[in-house]
Write a protein that holds these residues in place. Structure first.
Motif, mmCIF file in Angstrom:
data_model
loop_
_atom_site.group_PDB
_atom_site.id
_atom_site.type_symbol
_atom_site.label_atom_id
_atom_site.label_comp_id
_atom_site.label_asym_id
_atom_site.label_seq_id
_atom_site.Cartn_x
_atom_site.Cartn_y
_atom_site.Cartn_z
ATOM 1 N N ARG A 115 17.705 -42.406 19.741
ATOM 2 C CA ARG A 115 17.319 -42.618 21.692
ATOM 3 C C ARG A 115 15.996 -42.176 22.000
ATOM 4 N NH1 ARG A 115 16.839 -39.870 26.520
ATOM 5 N NH2 ARG A 115 17.957 -40.247 28.395
ATOM 6 N N GLU A 116 15.508 -43.116 22.719
ATOM 7 C CA GLU A 116 13.671 -42.326 22.460
ATOM 8 C C GLU A 116 13.649 -41.651 23.772
ATOM 9 O OE1 GLU A 116 10.226 -45.039 21.771
ATOM 10 O OE2 GLU A 116 11.512 -45.803 20.080
ATOM 11 N N SER A 142 11.541 -39.995 26.789
ATOM 12 C CA SER A 142 10.613 -39.998 27.385
ATOM 13 C C SER A 142 8.936 -39.580 27.806
ATOM 14 C CB SER A 142 10.957 -40.531 28.921
ATOM 15 O OG SER A 142 11.046 -39.359 29.264
ATOM 16 N N GLU A 143 7.801 -39.556 28.403
ATOM 17 C CA GLU A 143 7.088 -38.927 28.209
ATOM 18 C C GLU A 143 7.058 -37.821 29.044
ATOM 19 O OE1 GLU A 143 3.786 -40.042 26.702
ATOM 20 O OE2 GLU A 143 2.906 -38.127 27.585
ATOM 21 N N GLU A 198 12.218 -34.320 17.370
ATOM 22 C CA GLU A 198 13.404 -35.597 18.709
ATOM 23 C C GLU A 198 14.637 -36.090 18.241
ATOM 24 O OE1 GLU A 198 10.153 -39.533 18.800
ATOM 25 O OE2 GLU A 198 9.107 -38.302 17.653
ATOM 26 N N GLU A 199 15.131 -35.678 16.308
ATOM 27 C CA GLU A 199 16.659 -36.375 16.497
ATOM 28 C C GLU A 199 17.399 -35.339 17.212
ATOM 29 O OE1 GLU A 199 17.385 -37.617 12.360
ATOM 30 O OE2 GLU A 199 19.653 -36.313 13.136
ATOM 31 N N ALA A 243 17.511 -35.747 21.404
ATOM 32 C CA ALA A 243 18.170 -37.260 21.162
ATOM 33 C C ALA A 243 19.408 -36.796 21.396
ATOM 34 C CB ALA A 243 17.662 -38.265 20.448
#
Ligand SMILES: [Zn+2]
Length: 263
Positions: free
Chosen positions: A15-16, A18-19, A36-37, A40
């Motif tokens: 999943r990306e 958001s800012e 990040e992973e 997510a």
């Protein structure tokens, strides 16, 4: 190390963020073990919390703040004035309202980016399977053995890890029932319901409020570890924490031959 049999084994597609999520979770993201992973994974996770009381309050506050994407709160009770001394997810103006509604509103204010599902039911052997279905982790914040056994059996059957906590007066305990074939379960640890006089509930025995915060926060930590695949879960280990002398004991327990839940 356990990597998760089902949804927790999922890594890609990631999943990306958001800012806003990059900022909100910045102190997670700089941990190499999360990144990040990992964040997510947290955002994609579904955690069922049984009880929105002394344990469920700190559990749900920390999991919401951490960005666990879907929290399912299960409690059929209403907020009582005597709850507020320890059940820190409920505000004074929530007295008389359903605990799941009160908690969901607090959690939405902490983190509007997650979903909170409310199940205003008492967990029983009949509905336990439906309630834990699809969960990545289940957290037990209940206060009685009937619920703990029903939850243990449902989680074993569904292959979902169960992070169990319990409280009394100045003490707390914690263990994790893993779904692995070789892992012991809650019935292996407590094959018979203990004498109720030896295991009184908070209403009868009293509880120092912050003790609930310690154990609930440990349950939240264990849950985040499980989702992230970090460290060693409390599999086959029971932690006993005593606030008065600030001591921790660990008891190891094994699979009981012929256990009706995991044997
Ligand atoms: Zn067992």
């Amino acid at each position: 190390m356990w990597r998760g049999a089902g949804r927790l084994g999922y890594i890609f597609p990631m999943r990306e963020l958001s800012e806003a999520e990059f900022h909100r979770y910045a102190r997670h993201l700089i941990l190499d073990e999360v990144g990040e992973e990992g964040q997510a994974r947290l955002l994609d996770a579904r955690v069922v919390v049984i009880g929105a009381g002394g344990l469920g309050a700190p559990v749900s506050l920390y999991l919401a703040a951490a960005g666990v994407g879907t929290l399912v709160l299960v409690d059929d009770d209403a907020v009582d004035l005597t709850n507020l001394q320890r059940q820190v997810v409920h505000m004074t103006d929530a007295v008389g309202r359903p605990k799941v509604d009160s908690a969901a509103e607090t959690l939405a204010r902490i983190n509007p980016g997650i979903a909170v599902e409310r199940v205003a039911e008492r967990l029983t052997p009949d509905n336990a399977g439906r309630i834990v279905a699809g969960a990545d982790v289940v957290v037990d914040g209940s206060d009685n053995f009937a619920t703990r056994y029903a939850l243990n059996d449902a989680c074993r059957a569904a292959g979902v890890p169960l992070v169990a906590g319990a409280l009394s007066r100045f003490e707390g305990q914690l263990t994790t029932v893993m779904p692995d074939a070789d892992a012991p379960c809650y019935r292996c640890l407590f094959p018979e319901t203990p004498d109720p006089e030896l295991t009184p509930r908070c209403e009868e025995a009293g509880i120092l409020g912050a003790v609930a915060g310690v154990i609930g926060t440990l349950q939240a930590t264990e849950t985040l570890k499980l989702i992230l695949g970090l460290g060693e879960p409390m599999k086959g280990r029971l932690m006993l924490w005593d606030a008065l002398d600030m001591s921790v004991q660990e008891i190891r327990y094994k699979k009981r031959p012929g256990c009706r839940a995991c044997g």
